[in-house]
Design a protein around this motif. Structure first.
Motif, PDB file in Angstrom:
ATOM      1  N   MET A  12       0.836  -1.183   0.000  1.00  0.00           N
ATOM      2  CA  MET A  12       0.000   0.000   0.000  1.00  0.00           C
ATOM      3  C   MET A  12       0.884   1.252   0.000  1.00  0.00           C
ATOM      4  SD  MET A  12      -2.801   1.077   2.826  1.00  0.00           S
ATOM      5  CE  MET A  12      -4.309   1.706   2.221  1.00  0.00           C
ATOM      6  N   ARG A  13       0.563   2.179  -0.862  1.00  0.00           N
ATOM      7  CA  ARG A  13       1.341   3.413  -0.944  1.00  0.00           C
ATOM      8  C   ARG A  13       0.905   4.385   0.140  1.00  0.00           C
ATOM      9  NH1 ARG A  13       1.557   4.543  -7.444  1.00  0.00           N
ATOM     10  NH2 ARG A  13       2.611   2.621  -7.940  1.00  0.00           N
ATOM     11  N   THR A  14       1.817   5.226   0.550  1.00  0.00           N
ATOM     12  CA  THR A  14       1.476   6.218   1.560  1.00  0.00           C
ATOM     13  C   THR A  14       0.647   7.335   0.941  1.00  0.00           C
ATOM     14  OG1 THR A  14       3.454   7.538   1.181  1.00  0.00           O
ATOM     15  CG2 THR A  14       3.634   5.758   2.791  1.00  0.00           C
ATOM     16  N   ILE A  15      -0.079   8.037   1.787  1.00  0.00           N
ATOM     17  CA  ILE A  15      -0.918   9.138   1.312  1.00  0.00           C
ATOM     18  C   ILE A  15      -0.078  10.209   0.629  1.00  0.00           C
ATOM     19  CG2 ILE A  15      -2.414  11.037   2.080  1.00  0.00           C
ATOM     20  CD1 ILE A  15      -3.591   9.119   4.130  1.00  0.00           C
ATOM     21  N   SER A  16       1.111  10.494   1.160  1.00  0.00           N
ATOM     22  CA  SER A  16       1.957  11.539   0.565  1.00  0.00           C
ATOM     23  C   SER A  16       2.427  11.140  -0.839  1.00  0.00           C
ATOM     24  CB  SER A  16       3.153  11.858   1.466  1.00  0.00           C
ATOM     25  OG  SER A  16       3.926  10.711   1.699  1.00  0.00           O
ATOM     26  N   THR A  17       2.704   9.856  -1.063  1.00  0.00           N
ATOM     27  CA  THR A  17       3.101   9.381  -2.388  1.00  0.00           C
ATOM     28  C   THR A  17       1.947   9.508  -3.366  1.00  0.00           C
ATOM     29  OG1 THR A  17       4.650   7.809  -1.406  1.00  0.00           O
ATOM     30  CG2 THR A  17       4.009   7.403  -3.681  1.00  0.00           C
ATOM     31  N   ILE A  18       0.762   9.127  -2.928  1.00  0.00           N
ATOM     32  CA  ILE A  18      -0.421   9.232  -3.785  1.00  0.00           C
ATOM     33  C   ILE A  18      -0.711  10.697  -4.103  1.00  0.00           C
ATOM     34  CG2 ILE A  18      -2.933   8.912  -3.808  1.00  0.00           C
ATOM     35  CD1 ILE A  18      -2.407   6.206  -2.414  1.00  0.00           C
ATOM     36  N   ARG A  19      -0.613  11.564  -3.093  1.00  0.00           N
ATOM     37  CA  ARG A  19      -0.855  12.988  -3.314  1.00  0.00           C
ATOM     38  C   ARG A  19       0.127  13.548  -4.336  1.00  0.00           C
ATOM     39  NH1 ARG A  19      -0.406  14.901   1.579  1.00  0.00           N
ATOM     40  NH2 ARG A  19      -2.584  14.699   2.140  1.00  0.00           N
ATOM     41  N   LEU A  20       1.385  13.112  -4.273  1.00  0.00           N
ATOM     42  CA  LEU A  20       2.405  13.554  -5.226  1.00  0.00           C
ATOM     43  C   LEU A  20       2.032  13.137  -6.659  1.00  0.00           C
ATOM     44  CD1 LEU A  20       5.149  14.998  -5.369  1.00  0.00           C
ATOM     45  CD2 LEU A  20       6.218  12.752  -5.172  1.00  0.00           C
ATOM     46  N   HIS A  21       1.560  11.899  -6.838  1.00  0.00           N
ATOM     47  CA  HIS A  21       1.116  11.432  -8.155  1.00  0.00           C
ATOM     48  C   HIS A  21      -0.058  12.267  -8.661  1.00  0.00           C
ATOM     49  CE1 HIS A  21       3.776   8.100  -8.513  1.00  0.00           C
ATOM     50  NE2 HIS A  21       3.222   7.345  -7.584  1.00  0.00           N
ATOM     51  N   LEU A  22      -0.990  12.572  -7.768  1.00  0.00           N
ATOM     52  CA  LEU A  22      -2.163  13.363  -8.141  1.00  0.00           C
ATOM     53  C   LEU A  22      -1.768  14.783  -8.540  1.00  0.00           C
ATOM     54  CD1 LEU A  22      -4.553  12.183  -5.289  1.00  0.00           C
ATOM     55  CD2 LEU A  22      -4.783  11.628  -7.713  1.00  0.00           C
ATOM     56  N   LEU A  23      -0.861  15.396  -7.773  1.00  0.00           N
ATOM     57  CA  LEU A  23      -0.406  16.749  -8.085  1.00  0.00           C
ATOM     58  C   LEU A  23       0.313  16.786  -9.433  1.00  0.00           C
ATOM     59  CD1 LEU A  23       0.869  17.963  -4.600  1.00  0.00           C
ATOM     60  CD2 LEU A  23      -0.961  19.011  -5.952  1.00  0.00           C
ATOM     61  N   HIS A  24       1.146  15.786  -9.689  1.00  0.00           N
ATOM     62  CA  HIS A  24       1.866  15.709 -10.951  1.00  0.00           C
ATOM     63  C   HIS A  24       0.878  15.610 -12.119  1.00  0.00           C
ATOM     64  CE1 HIS A  24       3.998  13.731 -14.297  1.00  0.00           C
ATOM     65  NE2 HIS A  24       4.982  14.518 -13.922  1.00  0.00           N
ATOM     66  N   ALA A  25      -0.159  14.779 -11.959  1.00  0.00           N
ATOM     67  CA  ALA A  25      -1.174  14.620 -13.004  1.00  0.00           C
ATOM     68  C   ALA A  25      -1.943  15.925 -13.215  1.00  0.00           C
ATOM     69  CB  ALA A  25      -2.131  13.494 -12.632  1.00  0.00           C
ATOM     70  N   GLN A  26      -2.223  16.635 -12.131  1.00  0.00           N
ATOM     71  CA  GLN A  26      -2.940  17.907 -12.249  1.00  0.00           C
ATOM     72  C   GLN A  26      -2.095  18.928 -12.999  1.00  0.00           C
ATOM     73  OE1 GLN A  26      -3.995  19.755  -8.514  1.00  0.00           O
ATOM     74  NE2 GLN A  26      -4.894  21.519  -9.507  1.00  0.00           N
ATOM     75  N   ILE A  27      -0.824  19.032 -12.649  1.00  0.00           N
ATOM     76  CA  ILE A  27       0.073  19.999 -13.301  1.00  0.00           C
ATOM     77  C   ILE A  27       0.240  19.666 -14.780  1.00  0.00           C
ATOM     78  CG2 ILE A  27       2.476  20.800 -13.387  1.00  0.00           C
ATOM     79  CD1 ILE A  27       2.453  20.448 -10.265  1.00  0.00           C
TER      80      ILE A  27
END
Length: 66
Positions: free
Chosen positions: A1-16
């Motif tokens: 399971m990935r950490t919340i901070s790792t998932i948030r980083l992936h989401l931010l990258h996709a948004q940018i």
């Protein structure tokens, strides 16, 4: 399971990068669309039918390019 901070980083990258993503929750539900906004605890995804989905980041298990 990935950490919340790792998932948030992936989401931010996709948004940018304005990429479409597929997000799978810990209940097995998959949402695909463009990231509208990444907040501290939540993410907003614009689903293909123009529906805005508001998900807690804590329920997201996987983020991948759609």
């Amino acid at each position: 399971m990935r950490t919340i901070s790792t998932i948030r980083l992936h989401l931010l990258h996709a948004q940018i990068a304005q990429q479409a993503v597929a997000v799978r929750t810990n209940k097995g539900k998959t949402w695909s669309g463009k990231i509208e906004k990444v907040e501290d605890q939540f993410v907003q995804i614009r689903y293909e039918s123009n529906l805005l989905v508001h998900l807690p980041i804590s329920v997201i298990e996987e983020v991948r390019q759609a």
